[in-house]
Design a protein around this motif. Structure first.
Motif, PDB file in Angstrom:
ATOM      1  N   ARG A 120       0.784  -1.239   0.000  1.00 41.54           N
ATOM      2  CA  ARG A 120       0.000   0.000   0.000  1.00 41.54           C
ATOM      3  C   ARG A 120       0.813   1.284   0.000  1.00 41.54           C
ATOM      4  NH1 ARG A 120       0.665  -2.522   4.722  1.00 41.54           N
ATOM      5  NH2 ARG A 120       0.064  -1.717   6.763  1.00 41.54           N
ATOM      6  N   ALA A 121       2.143   1.200   0.135  1.00 39.54           N
ATOM      7  CA  ALA A 121       2.935   2.435   0.192  1.00 39.54           C
ATOM      8  C   ALA A 121       3.387   2.857  -1.206  1.00 39.54           C
ATOM      9  CB  ALA A 121       4.137   2.242   1.089  1.00 39.54           C
ATOM     10  N   LYS A 122       3.539   4.169  -1.371  1.00 38.92           N
ATOM     11  CA  LYS A 122       3.998   4.708  -2.659  1.00 38.92           C
ATOM     12  C   LYS A 122       5.465   4.366  -2.899  1.00 38.92           C
ATOM     13  CE  LYS A 122       1.201   8.887  -2.815  1.00 38.92           C
ATOM     14  NZ  LYS A 122       1.224  10.298  -2.422  1.00 38.92           N
ATOM     15  N   LEU A 123       5.813   4.239  -4.132  1.00 39.34           N
ATOM     16  CA  LEU A 123       7.196   3.959  -4.487  1.00 39.34           C
ATOM     17  C   LEU A 123       8.127   5.067  -3.996  1.00 39.34           C
ATOM     18  CD1 LEU A 123       8.772   1.809  -6.110  1.00 39.34           C
ATOM     19  CD2 LEU A 123       8.692   3.391  -8.026  1.00 39.34           C
ATOM     20  N   SER A 124       7.664   6.314  -4.137  1.00 36.71           N
ATOM     21  CA  SER A 124       8.516   7.444  -3.738  1.00 36.71           C
ATOM     22  C   SER A 124       8.836   7.388  -2.242  1.00 36.71           C
ATOM     23  CB  SER A 124       7.813   8.757  -4.078  1.00 36.71           C
ATOM     24  OG  SER A 124       6.515   8.760  -3.517  1.00 36.71           O
ATOM     25  N   VAL A 125       7.893   6.868  -1.468  1.00 34.12           N
ATOM     26  CA  VAL A 125       8.113   6.762  -0.031  1.00 34.12           C
ATOM     27  C   VAL A 125       9.222   5.748   0.261  1.00 34.12           C
ATOM     28  CG1 VAL A 125       7.039   6.009   2.122  1.00 34.12           C
ATOM     29  CG2 VAL A 125       5.796   7.497   0.551  1.00 34.12           C
ATOM     30  N   TYR A 126       9.238   4.687  -0.520  1.00 31.16           N
ATOM     31  CA  TYR A 126      10.323   3.702  -0.360  1.00 31.16           C
ATOM     32  C   TYR A 126      11.677   4.373  -0.591  1.00 31.16           C
ATOM     33  CZ  TYR A 126       7.292  -0.462  -0.212  1.00 31.16           C
ATOM     34  OH  TYR A 126       6.390  -1.429   0.158  1.00 31.16           O
ATOM     35  N   VAL A 127      11.728   5.179  -1.623  1.00 31.30           N
ATOM     36  CA  VAL A 127      13.000   5.810  -1.983  1.00 31.30           C
ATOM     37  C   VAL A 127      13.475   6.725  -0.849  1.00 31.30           C
ATOM     38  CG1 VAL A 127      14.133   7.383  -3.600  1.00 31.30           C
ATOM     39  CG2 VAL A 127      12.483   5.694  -4.447  1.00 31.30           C
ATOM     40  N   ILE A 128      12.564   7.591  -0.399  1.00 31.34           N
ATOM     41  CA  ILE A 128      12.964   8.577   0.614  1.00 31.34           C
ATOM     42  C   ILE A 128      13.291   7.896   1.937  1.00 31.34           C
ATOM     43  CG2 ILE A 128      12.184  10.604   1.913  1.00 31.34           C
ATOM     44  CD1 ILE A 128      10.358  11.203  -0.548  1.00 31.34           C
ATOM     45  N   ALA A 176       5.333   2.489  10.352  1.00 27.02           N
ATOM     46  CA  ALA A 176       4.712   2.521   9.021  1.00 27.02           C
ATOM     47  C   ALA A 176       3.331   1.886   9.055  1.00 27.02           C
ATOM     48  CB  ALA A 176       5.601   1.789   8.016  1.00 27.02           C
ATOM     49  N   THR A 177       3.231   0.751   9.733  1.00 28.68           N
ATOM     50  CA  THR A 177       1.948   0.050   9.790  1.00 28.68           C
ATOM     51  C   THR A 177       0.883   0.933  10.442  1.00 28.68           C
ATOM     52  OG1 THR A 177       3.174  -1.998  10.031  1.00 28.68           O
ATOM     53  CG2 THR A 177       0.851  -2.079  10.572  1.00 28.68           C
ATOM     54  N   MET A 178       1.295   1.646  11.483  1.00 30.52           N
ATOM     55  CA  MET A 178       0.333   2.496  12.189  1.00 30.52           C
ATOM     56  C   MET A 178      -0.119   3.662  11.324  1.00 30.52           C
ATOM     57  SD  MET A 178       2.097   2.435  15.954  1.00 30.52           S
ATOM     58  CE  MET A 178       1.018   3.595  16.718  1.00 30.52           C
ATOM     59  N   ILE A 179       0.814   4.262  10.625  1.00 33.17           N
ATOM     60  CA  ILE A 179       0.455   5.456   9.851  1.00 33.17           C
ATOM     61  C   ILE A 179      -0.252   5.082   8.544  1.00 33.17           C
ATOM     62  CG2 ILE A 179       1.346   7.533   8.706  1.00 33.17           C
ATOM     63  CD1 ILE A 179       3.639   7.458  10.785  1.00 33.17           C
ATOM     64  N   LEU A 180       0.207   3.985   7.929  1.00 36.00           N
ATOM     65  CA  LEU A 180      -0.395   3.591   6.649  1.00 36.00           C
ATOM     66  C   LEU A 180      -1.820   3.073   6.804  1.00 36.00           C
ATOM     67  CD1 LEU A 180       2.604   1.786   4.979  1.00 36.00           C
ATOM     68  CD2 LEU A 180       1.241   3.547   3.876  1.00 36.00           C
ATOM     69  N   LYS A 181      -2.126   2.496   7.975  1.00 36.50           N
ATOM     70  CA  LYS A 181      -3.442   1.873   8.227  1.00 36.50           C
ATOM     71  C   LYS A 181      -3.582   0.573   7.422  1.00 36.50           C
ATOM     72  CE  LYS A 181      -5.194   5.416  10.678  1.00 36.50           C
ATOM     73  NZ  LYS A 181      -4.475   6.570  10.290  1.00 36.50           N
TER      74      LYS A 181
END
Lengths: 431, 318
Positions: A120-128, A176-181
């Motif tokens: 569920r996370a954006k690719l850009s988030v992985y990068v940063i 991450a789990t908490m914020i991503l839901k």
């Protein structure tokens, strides 16, 4: 060439092999994570694991290693940036061999952290986040315990990284789990949860097996040499705990649910490995079995607990690396034998041997301090990212899958394209 | 004039006054289905009906154990075998299935409906089919055989069904292997009590924390008692009536001691599931909402059911 020179070369060779084995664990994570999630995200998961390993490597080279091992203060190292020491072995490991081994640990920790982002996370988030984690989260904790920081001064025992690698990664995953839901469809309105089953248990099992083999490098080469053949003892303990973890998890899940669930059993093997990581060089083989067994039992209940808490953790990173990472670290405080701790000047013996709570207290302090640091900094970074660019892909992208939404092609093209044709046709007919 | 729609409305209006016992609920379901049959016969637009026939329902309806909502399971036995009759009764079967569906009995997923030639036959062809099933012994037809044994006539002559069921009884007397094959077919039951004595609930989904009464509780009792009934030639339909007959036999007195009270309790428990919106709902019991005593009671019923099932398996498969 005299014998001692040969030993030095063998030390270097063994740790270099260890580095290769630990890096191969990334392959294990690819299979584990892809197998435990759905088809529509498989290509994405495989691909992002490779490129975040690339990012992690460069960042670790630029600043990470320096923050851990550079000259600095008890909180952080501040030299050896853009690492380039090519000097030869001088009675020990060459700096480059040491660096190669260390960078792999950072990559493993990073990959664990990304477990909490799955599907569920954006690719850009992985990068940063790969950049920030490899610079400011992992190296700080590693410095505290391994780089001569304040926890090392207290005598914290973490042979190969239950705390440094696993707990740190898991705490970032928790944030991450908490914020991503939770993923779409994971929980029903009445609060009950659904099993969004992974698409390939065989991948997951092979992933676990590769990780298991890699762990012989992870733990075994954390001896940093071949002296006295101690690496054999470490490997023995590692093997015993992993086996015990798998068995314990299988029997526990069977006793609780009536079915010997395969993914849970596989997580049990990993739990045994995580649990023994801190103590593999400090405890006797029977204790390794006990540590692995308890890790295997804990992982089952931990997975259930997180599920009840509505923390959607597709690959059980929080339980395997977090809950069990804590247990592994604390187990030193119980089972460490004097001959492998007090007698060699590495902390104290455990409660069952030294009769005091000293080491257990040090281990607890280490867990709390490292865990809190990793969690708080990760949470802040991710929260800010969430506010600025948003962590999560849109609902539509999540439903179509990250393969197509983030990368433009499917990991399983024939299968997924057939699925999307079906969906389109159904929609047309309904109109 | 009555139509499927008016029957549906009538059913929805009146069902609530038949919920005080399983018996009255089942009688109500019978009434509704008979109304559907009448409309279906009228819609067939053929008078007189080409020959005598028996319309039966099976499954939980056959055993008088239907809950609030139930899918349809039924079949037809007609007297004279010829092409014209075959076409007529199959068409009638289709009409009935459609009507039941409209009225609120969903189509049977396993296609056990009068519209299916396997379940709509002349008595002579039924006899042949039963013989074939028993000789064939394959996994699937063993299940059909058990389903057929629960058949109960709603319309027509009940003797036709008894005659057919006697064929099964007679056959197994000569061929003891038949009971073993049926036993093998029903060997698997969903475990209800865990190794640590806990009630095993659903792990995921909208029924998380519920127990599936159908698979964990009803099936062990129903299947075990049916198997003993086939063995002993008991032709009663409901599990309770079968139990009464079997309990009188010396060899089963001890085994079946608490069975009837347990099974009646189970039926009562299911009657409490009144918020069911669909067929699946009627099978799931929310364990969290039970009092301690209720939980103990249901646990005993589940344990006894498993033990009955194990005993019957051992008896037949020995």
């Amino acid at each position: 060439m005299d014998v001692s020179a040969v030993v030095v070369l063998m030390d270097n060779l063994w740790v270099a092999i260890g580095a290769i084995l630990v890096f191969f664990m990334i392959g294990g994570f690819i299979l584990l994570e892809a197998g435990s999630t759905r088809m529509k995200n498989a290509g994405h998961i495989a691909g992002k694991t490779i490129f975040t390993a690339g990012i992690g490597t460069l960042v670790f080279w630029a600043v990470g290693y320096g923050f851990i091992y550079g000259e600095g203060n008890p909180f952080i190292g501040l030299s050896s940036f853009f690492y380039g020491d090519y000097s030869a072995a001088d009675g020990g490991l060459t700096p480059a061999v040491d660096f190669s081994f260390q960078v792999m640990f950072a990559l493993v920790s990073l990959t664990i952290a990304f477990g909490g982002f799955a599907e569920r996370a954006k690719l850009s988030v992985y990068v940063i986040f790969a950049v920030l984690f490899s610079a400011f989260i992992y190296p700080v904790v590693a410095h505290w315990i391994w780089g001569g920081g304040w926890l090392a001064d207290h005598g914290k025992q973490d042979f190969a990284g239950s705390t440094v690698v696993h707990l740190t990664g898991a705490m970032a995953a928790l944030a991450a789990t908490m914020i991503l839901k939770p993923r779409i469809g994971k929980y029903n309105k009445d609060g009950s949860s659904n099993n969004l089953a992974g698409h390939n248990q065989v991948y997951t099992a092979l992933g676990v097996l590769i990780l298991w083999v890699g762990w012989f490098g992870f733990n075994g080469a954390s001896t940093f040499g071949v002296a006295d053949g101690f690496l054999g003892f470490v490997i023995l303990n590692t093997q015993l705990a992993a086996g015990a973890g798998a068995i314990a998890a299988m029997f526990t899940v069977w006793a609780v649910t009536g079915k010997a669930d395969v993914p849970t059993t596989l997580n049990g093997a990993l739990a045994g490995l995580v649990a023994i990581t801190a103590s593999c060089g400090f405890v006797e083989p029977w204790a390794a079995v006990v540590i692995g067994l308890i890790g295997g039992i804990m992982v089952v209940f931990s997975m259930k607990l997180f599920d009840n808490m509505k923390l959607d953790d597709p690959i059980a990173a929080l339980s395997v690396h977090g809950t069990v990472g804590v247990w592994g670290t604390l187990s030193n405080g119980l089972f460490a034998v004097p001959a492998l701790s007090t007698d060699i000047g590495w902390g104290q013996a455990g409660l069952f041997y030294g009769g005091s709570f000293t080491q257990l207290g040090v281990q607890t302090l280490g867990v709390v301090a490292s865990g809190a640091y990793a969690f708080i900094i990760s949470f802040i970074i991710l929260k800010v990212l969430d506010m600025v660019i948003g962590l999560r892909v849109s609902e539509e992208e999540e439903i179509m899958g990250l393969d197509i939404s983030e990368h433009g092609s499917y990991g399983y093209p024939e299968q997924m394209e057939a699925e999307s044709v079906k969906l389109t046709t159904a929609a047309t007919i309904e109109k | 004039m009555e139509t499927y729609e008016t029957i549906k409305q009538w059913k929805e209006q009146h069902i609530s006054s038949f919920l005080d016992s399983s018996k009255s609920l089942n009688e109500f379901h019978d009434q509704v289905m008979l109304k559907v049959l009448k409309v279906a016969l009228r819609k067939m637009n053929k008078s007189p009906i080409p020959c005598q026939f028996t319309w039966f329902i099976t499954g939980s309806g056959g055993r008088l154990e239907q809950g609030l909502i139930s899918d349809q399971d039924h079949g037809i036995v007609y007297l004279n075998s010829n092409g014209e009759n075959e076409a007529y009764f199959l068409a009638l079967g289709e009409e009935i299935s459609y009507g039941l569906h409209i009225v609120g009995y969903p189509y049977c997923k396993g296609n056990i409906m009068s519209s299916n030639p396997v379940w709509c036959k002349s008595i002579e062809k039924w006899e042949n089919q039963l013989m074939q099933w028993m000789e064939d012994e394959s996994w699937e037809v063993m299940r059909y055989l058990q389903i057929f044994y629960d058949a109960r006539q709603l319309f027509g002559n009940p003797e036709n069904l008894v005659r057919l069921k006697k064929i099964i009884y007679q056959y197994q007397l000569q061929n003891p292997n038949l009971l073993k094959r049926i036993a093998a077919n029903m060997k698997h039951v969903k475990n209800a009590i865990g190794p640590m004595g806990q009630i095993m609930v659903e792990q995921y989904g909208i029924y998380q924390g519920y127990i599936n009464l159908k698979y964990t509780a009803f099936i062990p009792y129903v299947n075990s008692i049916r198997l003993l009934s086939i063995k002993e030639g008991v032709f009663e339909n409901s599990t309770v009536d079968r139990l009464e007959k079997l309990s009188q036999m010396e060899q089963y007195k001890k085994l079946l001691k608490h069975c009837k009270s347990n099974f009646l309790h189970l039926i009562d428990v299911r009657m409490t599931i009144l918020n069911a919106m669909n067929y699946d709902d009627t099978h799931y019991l929310n364990v969290k909402k039970l009092t301690n005593d209720q939980r103990k009671e249901i646990k005993k019923v589940l344990k006894d059911g498993k033990s009955l099932h194990d005993h019957v398996m051992a008896l037949i498969l020995q």
